[in-house]
Design an enzyme around this catalytic site. Structure first.
Site: not given
Length: 462
Positions: A113, A155
Site C-alpha cells: 500500500k 485508491d
C-alpha cells in the site's frame, strides 16, 4: 513489532491474531504460530519527500510512502491513497490487510500500500500533474516498481486522472511501457469493469451470504440496504443492489448522509457520479441536480447513516475505516439488520465486530441468522481481483470483454466466500453448532494459511 503510536495498524494486527488464536489452527498446526512475527513486519518501507510546485510557483512539500509488505504470493499489489489523513500507521494497516485479501483472490499477488498526505481537492489539473510526476519520480527512479515487482493502483483520491498522470510519469522516467499500474484507461491497458469491481464484488459476496443463510430461498429481492459512502464503491454497489431488486435507503460522504424511505434511484446515483468528479458534496448535489427535486431525499448534516435508516436488512459500509461504531452496530441490530459486509477496509470498529459476532453466535437457528458479518478483506476484494485480471490482460496484450471480466469477478467472489466457509468450519472451536460459520475467522484463516505456506516453502520462515 506493533507500536502504540500506530493505532490503525495495531487494530488490524490484533483483529487478525485474535481470530487465529480463537480457532483450532495453532492447536492442529503449531508451526503456523511462528509466522505471525515475520508476516507482521513489512519487507520494505519506502518513505520520501514529495516537492512540487503549485500554480503560484510556490514549492509545496508532502510526505510520500510505499509499504511493500509481503511478496510471498507475487508482486506487491495495493493502491496509492492521496488524502490529508495518510500516515504510516494507516498505510501499514491497509498493506497488512492487503496481504490476506490478495491471497483470498486465488491470484498471484502480494500485499502492499502507499500514498501521500497530499489533498487533490481544490487543486488544478496542472497541480495534480506536477504532484504525480514528483511522487512517481521517487518510486520509478529508485527502481521500486515494476510489473513483476510492485504494481500500485488507485485508491481514495487517486482516480483515473491521477493514475494517468502517474503512468505517464513512470513511462517518462523509465522509457518503458509496462503494466506497472492498474486502473489504467481502456485505450492504454486498462480493464473493463475495473471502476465497478469493488462495488459489484461486494454485492456478489453479500448475495452469497443471503443465499447460504436461507438455503437458496432468498436473494436481494425486496431487501432494504443501507450503504455509506458515495464514491466508486458505494455508487456501483448501489447500482448493483437496485439491479438485483433491492432498495438502497442511504448514501453518505464526509459532511453528511442522505436517507430515502422509498429508495435512492439510479438517476440519483448518476447525478452523484457526475458531481463527485467535481468534488461536490452530497449537500450541494441534492440542491443542484434535478433528479433530487423530482424525487427528494432527506439530508442529515454531519451524520453517518446507520442510526437514521430505520428498518434495514443489509448494511454495506463503503466509505472509510472504523465507520460503524459499537453503538451504531447495536442500532443496526435493533433495526433488524441480518447481513453486514464491508466495502471499505476495516469499516467496522472492533466494538462493532464484537456486537455482530456476538449476535451471530447467539443465533439459535442457522437458517435465521441474527446478524452475519463479512469482513472487508473478503467482501471488498473485487477491486484488487479485477486489478490482477488487468495485469493478466496486460501480460497477454489482450482486452477481455465486459462479460468475461464480470463473469470471472463473480466466479472468484463466490470461490472466495466458499473458502471462508471451509476454513471457518474446519477450524471452528465454537460450542453453538447451530450458528452460521464466522466469516471473519474464515477469511483470516484462509488468507493467512495460504501466505504462510508460501513463506515456509520460500524459507522466509523455518
Amino acid at each position: 513489532m506493533v507500536k502504540p503510536s500506530e493505532p490503525e495498524f495495531e487494530q488490524a494486527y490484533n483483529e487478525l491474531v485474535s481470530t487465529l488464536k480463537d480457532s483450532t489452527l495453532f492447536q492442529k498446526h503449531p508451526k503456523y504460530q511462528k509466522v505471525i512475527d515475520v508476516v507482521s513486519v513489512p519487507e520494505r518501507i519506502v518513505q520520501f519527500r514529495v516537492a512540487w510546485e503549485n500554480d503560484k510557483g510556490e514549492i509545496q512539500i508532502n510526505n510520500g510512502f510505499r509499504v511493500q509488505f509481503n511478496s510471498a504470493l507475487g508482486p506487491y499489489k495495493g493502491g496509492l491513497r492521496l488524502h490529508p489523513s495518510v500516515n504510516l500507521s494507516i498505510l501499514k494497516f491497509l498493506g497488512f490487510e492487503q496481504i490476506f485479501k490478495n491471497a483470498l483472490t486465488g491470484l498471484n499477488i502480494g500485499g502492499g500500500k502507499g500514498g501521500s498526505d497530499f489533498d487533490p481537492k481544490g487543486k488544478s489539473d496542472n497541480e495534480i500533474r506536477r504532484f504525480c510526476y514528483a511522487f512517481m519520480k521517487e518510486l520509478a527512479v529508485g527502481g521500486f516498481l515494476g510489473e513483476n515487482r510492485d504494481v500500485p493502483a488507485g485508491d481514495i483520491g487517486t482516480g483515473a486522472r491521477e493514475v494517468g498522470f502517474l503512468f505517464g510519469a513512470y513511462k517518462s522516467y523509465t522509457k518503458s511501457w509496462e503494466g506497472v499500474l492498474t486502473g489504467k484507461g481502456l485505450t492504454w491497458g486498462g480493464s473493463l469493469i475495473r471502476p465497478e469491481a469493488t462495488g459489484y464484488g461486494l454485492v456478489y459476496y453479500t448475495e452469497q451470504q443471503i443465499k447460504y443463510a436461507t438455503k437458496g430461498k432468498e436473494d436481494f429481492t425486496g431487501k432494504r440496504v443501507a450503504i455509506s459512502g458515495s464514491g466508486n464503491v458505494a455508487q456501483y454497489a448501489a447500482l448493483k443492489v437496485i439491479e438485483l431488486g433491492g432498495t438502497v435507503v442511504s448514501l453518505s460522504d464526509s459532511k453528511g448522509a442522505i436517507i430515502s424511505e422509498t429508495g435512492i434511484t439510479k438517476e440519483h446515483i448518476f447525478s452523484i457520479q457526475e458531481a463527485k468528479i467535481k468534488f461536490k458534496s452530497l449537500k450541494d448535489i441534492i440542491n443542484e441536480y434535478s433528479a433530487f427535486s423530482s424525487s427528494p431525499v432527506k439530508y442529515i448534516d454531519g451524520a453517518r447513516p446507520w442510526i437514521h435508516v430505520g428498518q434495514v436488512d443489509v448494511a454495506l459500509p463503503s466509505a472509510t475505516q472504523n465507520e460503524i461504531s459499537g453503538e451504531e452496530a447495536k442500532a443496526l441490530v435493533a433495526a433488524g439488520v441480518k447481513y453486514v459486509a464491508e466495502g471499505s477496509n476495516m469499516g467496522s470498529t472492533q466494538e462493532a465486530i464484537d456486537v455482530f459476532e456476538g449476535e451471530r453466535v447467539a443465533t439459535k437457528s442457522a437458517s435465521s441468522p441474527a446478524v452475519w458479518y463479512g469482513p472487508g478483506k473478503a467482501s471488498n476484494a473485487g477491486g484488487v481481483l479485477v486489478s490482477a485480471l488487468e495485469m493478466a490482460q496486460n501480460s497477454q496484450r489482450l482486452t477481455w470483454t465486459t462479460e468475461q471480466v464480470d463473469d470471472e469477478l463473480k466466479k472468484r467472489m463466490i470461490e472466495l466466500f466458499n473458502q471462508s466457509i471451509k476454513f471457518a468450519t474446519e477450524y471452528s472451536n465454537e460450542t453453538n453448532k447451530e450458528s452460521l460459520p464466522s466469516l471473519v475467522k474464515g477469511a483470516n484463516l484462509a488468507g493467512f494459511v495460504k501466505v504462510a505456506d508460501a513463506m515456509f516453502d520460500h524459507g522466509d520462515v523455518y
